[in-house]
Scaffold this motif. Structure first.
Motif, PDB file in Angstrom:
ATOM      1  N   GLY A 282      -0.367  -2.134 -10.701  1.00  0.00           N
ATOM      2  CA  GLY A 282       0.851  -2.905 -10.815  1.00  0.00           C
ATOM      3  C   GLY A 282       0.903  -3.596 -12.158  1.00  0.00           C
ATOM      4  N   ALA A 283       2.115  -3.922 -12.617  1.00  0.00           N
ATOM      5  CA  ALA A 283       2.255  -4.585 -13.907  1.00  0.00           C
ATOM      6  C   ALA A 283       3.611  -5.263 -14.012  1.00  0.00           C
ATOM      7  N   PHE A 284       3.677  -6.292 -14.840  1.00  0.00           N
ATOM      8  CA  PHE A 284       4.924  -6.946 -15.225  1.00  0.00           C
ATOM      9  C   PHE A 284       5.133  -6.749 -16.715  1.00  0.00           C
ATOM     10  N   VAL A 285       6.396  -6.623 -17.110  1.00  0.00           N
ATOM     11  CA  VAL A 285       6.754  -6.617 -18.522  1.00  0.00           C
ATOM     12  C   VAL A 285       7.703  -7.788 -18.761  1.00  0.00           C
ATOM     13  N   THR A 286       7.349  -8.636 -19.711  1.00  0.00           N
ATOM     14  CA  THR A 286       8.154  -9.804 -20.070  1.00  0.00           C
ATOM     15  C   THR A 286       8.723  -9.604 -21.462  1.00  0.00           C
ATOM     16  N   LEU A 287      10.011  -9.849 -21.626  1.00  0.00           N
ATOM     17  CA  LEU A 287      10.684  -9.753 -22.921  1.00  0.00           C
ATOM     18  C   LEU A 287      11.104 -11.147 -23.356  1.00  0.00           C
TER      19      LEU A 287
ATOM     20  N   ILE B 225       4.352  -5.132  -8.206  1.00  0.00           N
ATOM     21  CA  ILE B 225       3.041  -5.570  -7.726  1.00  0.00           C
ATOM     22  C   ILE B 225       2.237  -4.397  -7.187  1.00  0.00           C
ATOM     23  N   GLU B 226       2.878  -3.599  -6.387  1.00  0.00           N
ATOM     24  CA  GLU B 226       2.179  -2.501  -5.715  1.00  0.00           C
ATOM     25  C   GLU B 226       1.717  -1.459  -6.723  1.00  0.00           C
ATOM     26  N   ALA B 227       0.512  -0.941  -6.539  1.00  0.00           N
ATOM     27  CA  ALA B 227      -0.025   0.101  -7.407  1.00  0.00           C
ATOM     28  C   ALA B 227       0.549   1.447  -7.000  1.00  0.00           C
ATOM     29  N   ARG B 228       1.831   1.623  -7.241  1.00  0.00           N
ATOM     30  CA  ARG B 228       2.528   2.832  -6.793  1.00  0.00           C
ATOM     31  C   ARG B 228       2.384   3.975  -7.785  1.00  0.00           C
ATOM     32  N   TRP B 229       2.422   3.691  -9.073  1.00  0.00           N
ATOM     33  CA  TRP B 229       2.419   4.729 -10.107  1.00  0.00           C
ATOM     34  C   TRP B 229       1.230   4.544 -11.036  1.00  0.00           C
ATOM     35  N   PRO B 230       0.881   5.595 -11.799  1.00  0.00           N
ATOM     36  CA  PRO B 230      -0.112   5.409 -12.861  1.00  0.00           C
ATOM     37  C   PRO B 230       0.330   4.269 -13.785  1.00  0.00           C
TER      38      PRO B 230
ATOM     39  N   PHE C 239       0.848  -1.183   0.000  1.00  0.00           N
ATOM     40  CA  PHE C 239       0.000   0.000   0.000  1.00  0.00           C
ATOM     41  C   PHE C 239       0.884   1.233   0.000  1.00  0.00           C
ATOM     42  N   ARG C 240       0.307   2.326  -0.428  1.00  0.00           N
ATOM     43  CA  ARG C 240       0.977   3.626  -0.354  1.00  0.00           C
ATOM     44  C   ARG C 240       0.271   4.485   0.681  1.00  0.00           C
ATOM     45  N   LEU C 241       1.016   5.404   1.238  1.00  0.00           N
ATOM     46  CA  LEU C 241       0.578   6.130   2.427  1.00  0.00           C
ATOM     47  C   LEU C 241       0.444   7.624   2.153  1.00  0.00           C
ATOM     48  N   VAL C 242      -0.590   8.221   2.741  1.00  0.00           N
ATOM     49  CA  VAL C 242      -0.724   9.678   2.800  1.00  0.00           C
ATOM     50  C   VAL C 242      -0.770  10.053   4.274  1.00  0.00           C
ATOM     51  N   PRO C 243       0.352  10.485   4.869  1.00  0.00           N
ATOM     52  CA  PRO C 243       0.380  10.834   6.294  1.00  0.00           C
ATOM     53  C   PRO C 243       0.062  12.317   6.506  1.00  0.00           C
ATOM     54  N   LEU C 244      -1.049  12.584   7.149  1.00  0.00           N
ATOM     55  CA  LEU C 244      -1.503  13.953   7.392  1.00  0.00           C
ATOM     56  C   LEU C 244      -1.573  14.209   8.892  1.00  0.00           C
ATOM     57  N   VAL C 245      -0.833  15.208   9.354  1.00  0.00           N
ATOM     58  CA  VAL C 245      -0.797  15.566  10.775  1.00  0.00           C
ATOM     59  C   VAL C 245      -1.435  16.933  10.970  1.00  0.00           C
ATOM     60  N   PHE C 246      -2.423  17.002  11.863  1.00  0.00           N
ATOM     61  CA  PHE C 246      -3.164  18.239  12.123  1.00  0.00           C
ATOM     62  C   PHE C 246      -2.467  19.051  13.205  1.00  0.00           C
ATOM     63  N   GLY C 247      -2.324  20.346  12.960  1.00  0.00           N
ATOM     64  CA  GLY C 247      -1.759  21.249  13.961  1.00  0.00           C
ATOM     65  C   GLY C 247      -2.857  21.931  14.752  1.00  0.00           C
ATOM     66  N   TYR C 248      -3.195  23.180  14.352  1.00  0.00           N
ATOM     67  CA  TYR C 248      -4.308  23.906  14.974  1.00  0.00           C
ATOM     68  C   TYR C 248      -5.423  24.049  13.943  1.00  0.00           C
ATOM     69  N   PRO C 249      -6.162  23.003  13.676  1.00  0.00           N
ATOM     70  CA  PRO C 249      -7.166  23.064  12.607  1.00  0.00           C
ATOM     71  C   PRO C 249      -8.465  23.695  13.079  1.00  0.00           C
ATOM     72  N   SER C 250      -9.159  24.297  12.157  1.00  0.00           N
ATOM     73  CA  SER C 250     -10.491  24.827  12.419  1.00  0.00           C
ATOM     74  C   SER C 250     -11.527  23.834  11.878  1.00  0.00           C
ATOM     75  N   TRP C 251     -12.773  24.077  12.203  1.00  0.00           N
ATOM     76  CA  TRP C 251     -13.855  23.287  11.625  1.00  0.00           C
ATOM     77  C   TRP C 251     -13.811  23.379  10.100  1.00  0.00           C
ATOM     78  N   GLU C 252     -13.516  24.565   9.596  1.00  0.00           N
ATOM     79  CA  GLU C 252     -13.470  24.761   8.150  1.00  0.00           C
ATOM     80  C   GLU C 252     -12.357  23.928   7.509  1.00  0.00           C
ATOM     81  N   THR C 253     -11.215  23.798   8.223  1.00  0.00           N
ATOM     82  CA  THR C 253     -10.137  22.946   7.719  1.00  0.00           C
ATOM     83  C   THR C 253     -10.615  21.505   7.573  1.00  0.00           C
TER      84      THR C 253
END
Length: 499
Positions: free
Chosen positions: A361-366, A379-384, A171-185
């Motif tokens: 994910g994809a393999f290329v065979t030659l 294997i991992e779906a890391r890139w488009p 899996f790939r990760l999006v780590p988001l850390v909140f500081g002083y957030p508002s309701w609107e944030t």
């Protein structure tokens, strides 16, 4: 033939060598050896034991789609038994991207900070960040910015990673850390995630403990208020009660943001999976911390937009004739450019069909004159998908250690084969393996091996031979697939042959 070896699997936790293009920033663990074991085997064994004792969520419709979970972030011995209930659900509903929403305990700042490049490490390996999803979130939510100090000593993301690594193979990760957030944030970030849910597949994790430093009786009373708001998806009421001090959650903004996102997605059900306080571990009731695990669900209407979660035959949307031709042309043009000193093709994602923009994910065979000449995959779906195929084509031609780098003289005799992979699905019963449909990935500790679905067909293997050969590919005994400590996964592959 593709043969018994299908090349190195590049870019997922714990595997080396790392390809030359993946030089990256690594956020090293700060809790290993204190809040959780520093030894990988001990850490994995501890988490597996918690998962085995955790019960699955009850009364969940069979076609429900998991939107997010709530999980605590204290030391593993304290909150781990509770967090395991949330991750036991994730284990049954695998995804390939995870957005972790966490509070900042040490650094004050405005808005939300994202660790946007490289990977985060634990004793179980490295977790790469999802750069494309991060960019998309930042584009839609101006509150999200890059503030490195927010991540340097923060534990609320890190404590989630070993659990995620245990239940999600890649899996790939999006780590988001909140500081002083508002309701609107919280509102803006929730809307950004909602907008992106049609383009990206991800799970949202709200990392939070509940009340702190109260008696066990008082903590349970306060925490019940939080959980009641969560049960009824009352985000605004919870925010107000948290602000007034009627209840507590150090991850207040992450929790509220998850609830707002779930509301915008039309969530129909919240499963309260487990609640406990630190007194359940220590016996000390005078000053405790509260922990809860929960799961938020959508019905089948949204499921249709996502890959099969937990299905034994994962089947992402099929590629059309035009899309297959574009992938094959891209792979061939990329290799020709490298071999003959030309400019590589410009991959403008905005001008490609959506299926080629989607991470896969994809393999290329030659093959050269019918014989294997190189095969490497991701294997991992890391890139488009377009990027994955271009990179794997180069890797198969120039980085497969079984062969020397390809030369221009060979090119006229080379044929390409592309295998576009579905996400991995945990295999509970080896008898469910379907020869000719499923590929196999087998892992035990640090050893792993994979065979594509076409291999057993080419070799004329039955199911048991397929399982044995995949074990051998992993460097394990041929009967390792029968052991409880061996993890088995299946996937499908859409194979594109060059005409």
């Amino acid at each position: 033939m593709i043969g018994l070896a299908v090349g190195f699997l590049l870019g997922f936790p714990g595997w080396k060598p790392v390809p030359a293009w993946s030089q990256e920033t690594v956020r090293r663990p700060i809790l290993a050896g204190t809040w959780y074991p520093a030894d990988a085997k001990e850490l994995r064994s501890t988490i597996d034991a918690y998962l085995q004792r955790a019960r699955l969520a009850e009364n969940v419709p069979p076609d429900a789609h998991l939107l997010g979970i709530v999980a605590p972030h204290a030391g593993l011995m304290y909150s781990g038994p509770v967090a395991a209930y949330a991750y036991r659900v994730v284990q049954e509903h695998p995804v390939d991207a995870v957005v972790v929403l966490a509070p900042s305990h040490r650094v004050g700042f405005e808005g939300v900070s994202v660790f946007r490049e490289g990977s985060m490490a634990t004793p179980l390996g490295h977790v790469p960040v999802h750069a494309d999803l991060i960019k998309a979130i930042q584009k839609r939510c101006p509150d999200v910015h890059d503030y490195p100090p927010a991540h340097a000593r923060e534990h609320a993301v890190e404590i989630q990673l070993p659990f995620l690594q245990a239940v999600l193979p890649f899996f790939r990760l999006v780590p988001l850390v909140f500081g002083y957030p508002s309701w609107e944030t919280c509102e803006r970030l929730a809307q950004a995630l909602r907008d992106l849910s049609t383009s990206f597949r991800f799970l949202v994790v709200a990392s939070t403990d509940l009340s702190h430093e109260h008696t066990d009786e008082e903590a349970r009373r306060m925490d019940a208020r939080v959980l009641e708001h969560l049960r009824h998806m009352q985000a605004r009421e919870l925010w107000q009660d948290l602000r007034s001090g009627m209840c507590e959650a150090c991850g207040a903004a992450p929790l509220v943001t998850l609830m707002l996102y779930a509301q915008k997605m039309g969530a129909k059900k919240v499963s309260l999976l487990r609640y406990a306080t630190s007194a359940d571990v220590t016996g000390e009731k005078s000053r405790v911390v509260g922990y809860a695990a929960a799961a938020l669900w959508h019905d089948a209407a949204h499921q249709a937009q996502s890959p099969a979660q937990g299905s034994m035959t994962p089947s992402p949307p099929a590629l059309g004739v035009k899309e297959k031709a574009m992938l094959m042309a891209l792979a061939r043009e990329t290799l020709e450019a490298k071999l003959f000193g030309k400019n590589p093709p410009n991959i403008d994602l905005s001008k490609l069909p959506p299926a080629l923009q989607e991470p896969r994910g994809a393999f290329v065979t030659l093959k050269r004159r019918g014989q294997l000449r190189g095969c490497i995959g991701q294997i991992e779906a890391r890139w488009p998908l377009a990027h994955t195929v271009a990179r794997m084509a180069l890797a198969a031609a120039f980085h497969d250690p079984r062969f020397p780098s390809m030369t221009p003289d060979e090119w006229k005799d080379v044929q390409l084969e592309i295998s576009v992979l579905s996400p991995l699905v945990p295999l509970r019963d080896p008898l469910q393996v379907q020869v000719g449909t499923h590929g196999l990935y087998i892992r035990r500790d640090t050893q792993a091996g994979l065979l594509l679905p076409q291999v057993p067909v080419e070799q004329g293997w039955d199911r048991e031979t397929f399982l044995r050969q995949t074990c051998r590919k992993a460097g394990l005994s041929s009967e390792a697939w029968k052991d409880s400590g061996t993890e088995l996964f299946v996937f499908t592959a859409e194979v594109i042959h060059e005409k």
